[in-house]
Motif scaffolding. Structure first.
Motif, short mmCIF file in Angstrom:
data_model
loop_
_atom_site.label_atom_id
_atom_site.label_comp_id
_atom_site.label_asym_id
_atom_site.label_seq_id
_atom_site.Cartn_x
_atom_site.Cartn_y
_atom_site.Cartn_z
N ARG A 91 0.82 -1.21 0.00
CA ARG A 91 0.00 0.00 0.00
C ARG A 91 0.86 1.27 0.00
O ARG A 91 0.53 2.24 -0.66
CB ARG A 91 -0.94 -0.03 1.21
N HIS A 94 2.04 1.77 -3.50
CA HIS A 94 0.85 2.21 -4.24
C HIS A 94 0.61 3.69 -4.03
O HIS A 94 0.44 4.47 -4.98
CB HIS A 94 -0.34 1.37 -3.76
N ASP A 95 0.63 4.11 -2.77
CA ASP A 95 0.36 5.52 -2.45
C ASP A 95 1.44 6.44 -3.02
O ASP A 95 1.14 7.51 -3.53
CB ASP A 95 0.26 5.70 -0.94
N VAL A 130 -0.78 -3.99 -6.57
CA VAL A 130 -0.45 -4.35 -5.18
C VAL A 130 -0.40 -5.87 -5.07
O VAL A 130 -1.35 -6.57 -5.43
CB VAL A 130 -1.49 -3.75 -4.20
N ASP A 134 0.16 -5.24 3.63
CA ASP A 134 0.80 -4.26 4.51
C ASP A 134 1.30 -4.97 5.76
O ASP A 134 0.69 -5.93 6.22
CB ASP A 134 -0.20 -3.17 4.91
#
Length: 136
Positions: A91, A94-95, A130, A134
């Motif tokens: 994540r 991704h962010d 993804v 996490d």
């Protein structure tokens, strides 16, 4: 005035509507300027020079949005998830990817409709890459 019969005009592709190759080259170049300085994303690009990765993404997006098929002509089917499998994309990655892409999209000055269409795809693409949960 001569009437144009229905169905005689071809609709422009998204690629053509937003300015063609130049627009996608600007988008991806701006994106990779951010990636080059990002401590999380930069290690995912083993090549010393980001140029080859920049060219691959540019050609992929050009083809995806209706431009020339140079990407597939040179590399075959995109197989995006497979090509990203060697990298742990969580994540946070991704962010970070979307943060740099958002800045790049904002630089283009597209119409609201085109920007929304492009951003919808980019957020979908980022989510689909993804491949790592996490940390707990």
């Amino acid at each position: 005035m001569k009437e144009i019969r229905r169905g005689t005009l071809q609709e422009q592709t998204f690629y053509e509507q937003v300015g063609g190759e130049d627009t996608f080259r600007r988008l991806v170049h701006h994106f990779y300027r951010g990636v080059a300085e990002d401590p999380l994303l930069r290690p995912m690009y083993p090549e010393e020079d980001l140029g080859p990765a920049e060219e691959r993404l540019t050609l992929f997006l050009i083809q995806y949005w209706g431009g020339p098929t140079t990407y597939s002509d040179n590399r075959g089917h995109p197989r995006l998830r497979m090509r990203h499998a060697p990298f742990a994309v969580d994540r946070a990655a991704h962010d970070a990817w979307l943060r740099h892409m958002r800045a790049a999209v904002d630089e283009l000055g597209l119409s609201a409709e085109h920007e929304e269409t492009l951003w919808r795809y980019l957020t979908y693409a980022a989510a689909s890459m993804v491949n790592t949960p996490d940390p707990e």
